[in-house]
Write a protein that holds these residues in place. Structure first.
Motif, PDB file in Angstrom:
ATOM      1  N   THR A  45       0.701  -1.268  -0.005  1.00 11.46           N
ATOM      2  CA  THR A  45      -0.006   0.096  -0.112  1.00 11.46           C
ATOM      3  C   THR A  45       0.798   1.253  -0.178  1.00 11.46           C
ATOM      4  O   THR A  45       0.293   2.287   0.020  1.00 11.46           O
ATOM      5  CB  THR A  45      -1.074   0.189   1.095  1.00 11.46           C
ATOM      6  N   LYS A  51      -4.909  -0.773  -2.345  1.00  9.21           N
ATOM      7  CA  LYS A  51      -5.277  -0.766  -1.196  1.00  9.21           C
ATOM      8  C   LYS A  51      -5.442  -2.455  -0.896  1.00  9.21           C
ATOM      9  O   LYS A  51      -5.484  -3.095  -2.166  1.00  9.21           O
ATOM     10  CB  LYS A  51      -6.996  -0.502  -0.866  1.00  9.21           C
ATOM     11  N   VAL A  52      -5.426  -3.069   0.218  1.00  7.23           N
ATOM     12  CA  VAL A  52      -5.446  -4.291   0.574  1.00  7.23           C
ATOM     13  C   VAL A  52      -6.448  -4.559   1.635  1.00  7.23           C
ATOM     14  O   VAL A  52      -6.237  -3.933   2.637  1.00  7.23           O
ATOM     15  CB  VAL A  52      -4.005  -4.868   0.847  1.00  7.23           C
ATOM     16  N   GLY A  53      -6.912  -5.702   1.348  1.00  7.49           N
ATOM     17  CA  GLY A  53      -7.872  -6.320   2.644  1.00  7.49           C
ATOM     18  C   GLY A  53      -7.649  -7.550   2.528  1.00  7.49           C
ATOM     19  O   GLY A  53      -7.518  -8.572   1.536  1.00  7.49           O
ATOM     20  N   HIS A  54      -7.800  -8.299   3.745  1.00  8.43           N
ATOM     21  CA  HIS A  54      -7.869  -9.668   4.108  1.00  8.43           C
ATOM     22  C   HIS A  54      -9.298 -10.180   4.691  1.00  8.43           C
ATOM     23  O   HIS A  54      -9.848  -9.283   5.417  1.00  8.43           O
ATOM     24  CB  HIS A  54      -6.841 -10.111   5.064  1.00  8.43           C
ATOM     25  N   THR A  65      -7.100 -12.756   0.249  1.00  7.13           N
ATOM     26  CA  THR A  65      -6.688 -11.485   0.449  1.00  7.13           C
ATOM     27  C   THR A  65      -7.021 -10.822  -1.009  1.00  7.13           C
ATOM     28  O   THR A  65      -6.949 -11.109  -2.047  1.00  7.13           O
ATOM     29  CB  THR A  65      -4.984 -11.502   0.413  1.00  7.13           C
ATOM     30  N   ILE A  67      -6.451  -7.187  -3.412  1.00  5.25           N
ATOM     31  CA  ILE A  67      -5.742  -5.877  -3.665  1.00  5.25           C
ATOM     32  C   ILE A  67      -6.429  -5.263  -4.701  1.00  5.25           C
ATOM     33  O   ILE A  67      -6.889  -5.668  -5.955  1.00  5.25           O
ATOM     34  CB  ILE A  67      -4.326  -6.544  -4.732  1.00  5.25           C
ATOM     35  N   ALA A 104      -9.077  -5.263  -9.619  1.00  4.04           N
ATOM     36  CA  ALA A 104      -8.669  -6.062  -8.521  1.00  4.04           C
ATOM     37  C   ALA A 104      -7.774  -7.229  -8.846  1.00  4.04           C
ATOM     38  O   ALA A 104      -8.037  -7.762  -9.783  1.00  4.04           O
ATOM     39  CB  ALA A 104      -9.876  -6.179  -7.400  1.00  4.04           C
ATOM     40  N   THR A 121     -15.775 -10.423  -4.907  1.00  2.30           N
ATOM     41  CA  THR A 121     -14.869  -9.011  -5.225  1.00  2.30           C
ATOM     42  C   THR A 121     -15.695  -8.710  -6.205  1.00  2.30           C
ATOM     43  O   THR A 121     -15.628  -7.232  -6.459  1.00  2.30           O
ATOM     44  CB  THR A 121     -13.331  -9.419  -5.319  1.00  2.30           C
ATOM     45  N   ALA A 169     -12.740  -7.524   0.112  1.00  2.00           N
ATOM     46  CA  ALA A 169     -12.652  -6.233  -0.451  1.00  2.00           C
ATOM     47  C   ALA A 169     -13.292  -5.006   0.127  1.00  2.00           C
ATOM     48  O   ALA A 169     -12.521  -3.927   0.165  1.00  2.00           O
ATOM     49  CB  ALA A 169     -13.642  -6.349  -1.948  1.00  2.00           C
ATOM     50  N   ALA A 172     -10.886  -3.539   2.469  1.00  3.94           N
ATOM     51  CA  ALA A 172      -9.321  -3.098   2.068  1.00  3.94           C
ATOM     52  C   ALA A 172      -9.291  -1.798   2.485  1.00  3.94           C
ATOM     53  O   ALA A 172     -10.045  -0.911   2.430  1.00  3.94           O
ATOM     54  CB  ALA A 172      -9.492  -3.346   0.405  1.00  3.94           C
ATOM     55  N   VAL A 177       0.165  -3.187   5.517  1.00  2.00           N
ATOM     56  CA  VAL A 177      -0.418  -4.412   5.237  1.00  2.00           C
ATOM     57  C   VAL A 177      -0.271  -5.383   6.220  1.00  2.00           C
ATOM     58  O   VAL A 177       0.693  -5.595   6.819  1.00  2.00           O
ATOM     59  CB  VAL A 177       0.207  -5.128   3.794  1.00  2.00           C
TER      60      VAL A 177
END
Length: 377
Positions: A45, A51-54, A65, A67, A104, A121, A169, A172, A177
């Motif tokens: 990031t 942006k990153v989300g888990h 994960t 992106i 993404a 997503t 998503a 994120a 990260v």
């Protein structure tokens, strides 16, 4: 800045690193130094617009994960060198094909079942009115790669679904990260060349170690940023490319590192892949991103060069059981003149660092030892 993503069916990896000067020293930072800079480390990031989300499942260690690329998307490319890939939308990224924007990238556990996470997503992006304009609507472009983590946690029916991709998503952010046992790396392991079989005493079997998600990035004084995120689920050992030391991998029965390089040179019997299940057990994938303006052909070259980070930090790499898929993204937010050779070389550097971090940031889980819990030498 340019972004790259790596993913593979056998294992998935994400890379993101702290900001480093262009003239940063070659040796890898010490564990103490890494801890001291943890407060400012962002990883992938660090690339503006990423942006990153888990989302990690609670029923067993697995997850996904995501992106995300802000705005209309980023130019994307892909490189795939492993023998057991599990992917979607990779043909779309070929420079000869039309679509040139990615919204993404999804990395997921759950083997091929995990590809369903990308559907969630897509649904989230559609709700935001984000995607490739086809006049009657917008179609989100979401390449994905998975890793084979079904045996981990003894509940193979539990795997990421569309709901996982949607939640990742939605979660994120452009903040630092999260690394280790999260998202696509929750069920990741490394060091699967220990041999053994049904006739070997369990007490004498070599065993794998825990790995997970790693991230790293480099920002040069001229403003060029290159970041990576990777989910590491490898057949081979994780090796620190700056020292040559094994960080995590095949463990001997006494808890010491066996070193896959020594096992190979010693001619010891190793497990032979038999069928799809055996071959797919150690896939990995990653993403690299940068803020430079690049064409699809140039981004694809960067993905190919970023893949060198796998060979530097994993031994052996690109086996029949590895997916080794690298997605590359270029956001185009940097106004400088891009040099593909420089960007690709930096991509390989951050990828290697992210892979090492995927091992050092993981924690022991479900009876599988992590690097942080090995006896101090």
């Amino acid at each position: 800045m340019s972004s790259r993503v790596l993913a593979s069916c056998g294992g998935v990896a994400f890379l993101a690193a702290a900001t480093l000067a262009a003239q940063s020293p070659t040796p890898a930072p010490s564990v103490a130094a890494q801890a001291a800079t943890a407060a400012v480390r962002k990883g992938l990031t660090e690339v503006p617009g990423i942006k990153v989300g888990h989302h990690t499942l609670t029923e067993r260690p697995t997850g996904c994960t995501v992106i995300l690329v802000e705005g209309e998307g980023a130019v994307g490319g892909v490189a795939q060198r492993g023998g057991a890939p599990g992917t979607r939308e990779t043909d779309l990224l070929d420079p000869v094909n039309m679509v040139d924007k990615v919204n993404a990238v999804v990395l997921a556990g759950g083997s091929a079942y995990g590809l369903e996470a990308a559907t969630g997503t897509m649904r989230w992006l559609e709700e935001q009115n984000i995607g490739w304009d086809v006049r009657v609507g917008k179609v989100p472009i979401v390449p994905a790669a998975i890793l084979f983590d079904l045996p981990f946690g003894n509940a193979p029916k539990v795997r990421p679904t569309a709901d996982c991709g949607y939640k990742a998503a939605a979660a994120a952010t452009d903040g630092p990260v999260a690394e280790g046992n999260v998202g696509a790396g929750a069920g990741a392991t490394v060091g699967k060349m220990g041999g053994g079989g049904p006739n070997v005493d369990p007490a004498q079997r070599r065993r794998p170690m825990k790995a997970g998600i790693g991230s790293a990035a480099i920002t040069l004084p001229n403003g060029l940023s290159v970041g990576a995120i990777v989910a590491v689920n490898a057949v081979g050992d994780i090796v620190n490319p700056w020292t040559g030391e094994v960080v995590a991998g095949v463990l001997n029965p006494d808890g010491t590192l066996a070193d896959a390089r020594k096992l190979l040179r010693g001619g010891q019997p190793l497990p032979a892949p038999r069928g799809r299940v055996q071959q797919a057990r150690a896939q990995r994938g990653g993403v690299v991103a940068r803020n430079a303006r690049l064409t699809k052909a140039q981004v694809t070259r960067v993905a190919l060069m970023a893949d060198d980070g796998f060979a530097r930090a994993i031994n052996p790499a690109h086996t029949l059981g590895d997916g080794d898929t690298v997605f590359a993204l270029a956001t185009g937010k940097w106004d400088g003149e891009p040099n593909v050779t420089v960007i690709g070389a930096l991509a390989a550097e951050v990828m290697a660092e992210a892979i090492v971090r995927a091992a050092t940031e993981a924690a022991s889980l479900a009876g599988v030892t992590a690097a942080r819990d090995l006896p101090k030498q």
